[in-house]
Motif scaffolding. Sequence first.
Motif, PDB file in Angstrom:
ATOM      1  N   THR A 166      33.389  26.576  -3.585  1.00  0.00           N
ATOM      2  CA  THR A 166      32.810  27.858  -3.215  1.00  0.00           C
ATOM      3  C   THR A 166      33.957  28.812  -2.932  1.00  0.00           C
ATOM      4  O   THR A 166      34.746  28.587  -2.013  1.00  0.00           O
ATOM      5  N   LEU A 167      34.074  29.857  -3.743  1.00  0.00           N
ATOM      6  CA  LEU A 167      35.219  30.753  -3.667  1.00  0.00           C
ATOM      7  C   LEU A 167      34.859  32.033  -2.918  1.00  0.00           C
ATOM      8  O   LEU A 167      33.854  32.676  -3.214  1.00  0.00           O
ATOM      9  N   GLY A 168      35.695  32.383  -1.945  1.00  0.00           N
ATOM     10  CA  GLY A 168      35.517  33.628  -1.215  1.00  0.00           C
ATOM     11  C   GLY A 168      36.621  34.610  -1.576  1.00  0.00           C
ATOM     12  O   GLY A 168      37.803  34.261  -1.558  1.00  0.00           O
ATOM     13  N   PHE A 169      36.242  35.827  -1.949  1.00  0.00           N
ATOM     14  CA  PHE A 169      37.214  36.848  -2.344  1.00  0.00           C
ATOM     15  C   PHE A 169      37.144  38.032  -1.391  1.00  0.00           C
ATOM     16  O   PHE A 169      36.066  38.393  -0.902  1.00  0.00           O
ATOM     17  N   GLY A 170      38.287  38.641  -1.136  1.00  0.00           N
ATOM     18  CA  GLY A 170      38.320  39.858  -0.349  1.00  0.00           C
ATOM     19  C   GLY A 170      37.925  41.064  -1.185  1.00  0.00           C
ATOM     20  O   GLY A 170      37.577  40.951  -2.364  1.00  0.00           O
ATOM     21  N   ASP A 171      37.974  42.222  -0.574  1.00  0.00           N
ATOM     22  CA  ASP A 171      37.620  43.450  -1.285  1.00  0.00           C
ATOM     23  C   ASP A 171      38.662  43.761  -2.360  1.00  0.00           C
ATOM     24  O   ASP A 171      39.837  43.420  -2.232  1.00  0.00           O
ATOM     25  N   GLY A 172      38.229  44.426  -3.403  1.00  0.00           N
ATOM     26  CA  GLY A 172      39.146  44.907  -4.430  1.00  0.00           C
ATOM     27  C   GLY A 172      39.398  43.950  -5.575  1.00  0.00           C
ATOM     28  O   GLY A 172      40.192  44.257  -6.460  1.00  0.00           O
ATOM     29  N   HIS A 173      38.753  42.802  -5.593  1.00  0.00           N
ATOM     30  CA  HIS A 173      38.946  41.867  -6.688  1.00  0.00           C
ATOM     31  C   HIS A 173      37.981  42.199  -7.822  1.00  0.00           C
ATOM     32  O   HIS A 173      36.788  42.402  -7.607  1.00  0.00           O
ATOM     33  N   THR A 174      38.515  42.266  -9.030  1.00  0.00           N
ATOM     34  CA  THR A 174      37.685  42.526 -10.195  1.00  0.00           C
ATOM     35  C   THR A 174      37.047  41.232 -10.679  1.00  0.00           C
ATOM     36  O   THR A 174      37.481  40.130 -10.333  1.00  0.00           O
ATOM     37  N   LYS A 175      36.019  41.367 -11.507  1.00  0.00           N
ATOM     38  CA  LYS A 175      35.360  40.192 -12.079  1.00  0.00           C
ATOM     39  C   LYS A 175      36.348  39.388 -12.902  1.00  0.00           C
ATOM     40  O   LYS A 175      36.338  38.145 -12.875  1.00  0.00           O
ATOM     41  N   SER A 176      37.223  40.066 -13.614  1.00  0.00           N
ATOM     42  CA  SER A 176      38.223  39.373 -14.436  1.00  0.00           C
ATOM     43  C   SER A 176      39.170  38.552 -13.566  1.00  0.00           C
ATOM     44  O   SER A 176      39.512  37.416 -13.906  1.00  0.00           O
ATOM     45  N   HIS A 177      39.600  39.139 -12.459  1.00  0.00           N
ATOM     46  CA  HIS A 177      40.499  38.416 -11.543  1.00  0.00           C
ATOM     47  C   HIS A 177      39.805  37.216 -10.921  1.00  0.00           C
ATOM     48  O   HIS A 177      40.390  36.136 -10.781  1.00  0.00           O
ATOM     49  N   GLU A 178      38.544  37.383 -10.561  1.00  0.00           N
ATOM     50  CA  GLU A 178      37.796  36.277  -9.970  1.00  0.00           C
ATOM     51  C   GLU A 178      37.635  35.131 -10.964  1.00  0.00           C
ATOM     52  O   GLU A 178      37.795  33.962 -10.607  1.00  0.00           O
ATOM     53  N   ASP A 179      37.326  35.467 -12.214  1.00  0.00           N
ATOM     54  CA  ASP A 179      37.190  34.430 -13.236  1.00  0.00           C
ATOM     55  C   ASP A 179      38.513  33.722 -13.479  1.00  0.00           C
ATOM     56  O   ASP A 179      38.570  32.501 -13.620  1.00  0.00           O
ATOM     57  N   SER A 180      39.602  34.500 -13.526  1.00  0.00           N
ATOM     58  CA  SER A 180      40.928  33.920 -13.735  1.00  0.00           C
ATOM     59  C   SER A 180      41.304  32.994 -12.593  1.00  0.00           C
ATOM     60  O   SER A 180      41.830  31.893 -12.808  1.00  0.00           O
ATOM     61  N   SER A 181      41.016  33.421 -11.352  1.00  0.00           N
ATOM     62  CA  SER A 181      41.319  32.594 -10.186  1.00  0.00           C
ATOM     63  C   SER A 181      40.503  31.308 -10.200  1.00  0.00           C
ATOM     64  O   SER A 181      41.008  30.228  -9.903  1.00  0.00           O
ATOM     65  N   GLY A 182      39.234  31.425 -10.570  1.00  0.00           N
ATOM     66  CA  GLY A 182      38.384  30.248 -10.647  1.00  0.00           C
ATOM     67  C   GLY A 182      38.900  29.230 -11.645  1.00  0.00           C
ATOM     68  O   GLY A 182      38.904  28.023 -11.382  1.00  0.00           O
ATOM     69  N   GLN A 183      39.369  29.716 -12.789  1.00  0.00           N
ATOM     70  CA  GLN A 183      39.899  28.816 -13.819  1.00  0.00           C
ATOM     71  C   GLN A 183      41.193  28.149 -13.357  1.00  0.00           C
ATOM     72  O   GLN A 183      41.422  26.961 -13.615  1.00  0.00           O
ATOM     73  N   LYS A 184      42.051  28.899 -12.658  1.00  0.00           N
ATOM     74  CA  LYS A 184      43.295  28.318 -12.144  1.00  0.00           C
ATOM     75  C   LYS A 184      43.012  27.259 -11.085  1.00  0.00           C
ATOM     76  O   LYS A 184      43.630  26.194 -11.071  1.00  0.00           O
ATOM     77  N   LEU A 185      42.079  27.557 -10.185  1.00  0.00           N
ATOM     78  CA  LEU A 185      41.736  26.608  -9.135  1.00  0.00           C
ATOM     79  C   LEU A 185      41.087  25.358  -9.723  1.00  0.00           C
ATOM     80  O   LEU A 185      41.309  24.241  -9.243  1.00  0.00           O
ATOM     81  N   GLU A 186      40.306  25.536 -10.750  1.00  0.00           N
ATOM     82  CA  GLU A 186      39.710  24.396 -11.446  1.00  0.00           C
ATOM     83  C   GLU A 186      40.801  23.497 -12.021  1.00  0.00           C
ATOM     84  O   GLU A 186      40.745  22.270 -11.892  1.00  0.00           O
TER      85      GLU A 186
END
Length: 213
Positions: A166-186
Amino acid sequence: MVMFLDWITRSGLCTSLADLSISTNYSTPAPTPLNRLLETTGASLTRFDEDHYGLDPWPHGNLLHNTNLQTLDFRLYRITHDDKSQRRPSHAAWTEATRELHGVFSSIRSRRLEHIEVAVGIQVMHSTLEPAQPNDVLEKLDLRDLHDVMSQPYFDTLNEVGVEMTLGFGDGHTKSHEDSSGQKLEAMVYGILQPWSARGIVTVTWGHGYALM
């Protein structure tokens, strides 16, 4: 919770218990009463579900006596950078997570374990992973002890390992950044669980939510 665990252990109601779920909010059970309960259930226990929500790290149950365990579900303490006094290196939180995994897996003595489910909340900040790539962080982790435990015969029957992030993001994160972070964490999780990932039995999923809990 401590009083209840002590009472139910002394009652004799759990000497033939097959399925045990522990779920707590805010405060977590003290390790000794929980471990006494697990010892009492002994070889009868086939499924253990441990789900704690709290702001402080919690002790996991000791599974040394549960020699017929087939299914294990548990939640890791959140992965985040919350040290306000100094910035920690990006791998510090991951080192703590791998130690926690080692503590859980090293207590297993069942040769019938088939399924493990791990839940973890990750607060995505620059110090959690960025700007490092997964391989850069993995290279700084000492995974030898964890991988040695994961390669023990107790896990020969293991055929399914699910990790739900379950990923929590702060303000200002774009959908692209969130997807990229999710893939890296995976990719990080697959690397940490490499002995089982190499067997093709690990599945990692992730979604958005309140990762601090």
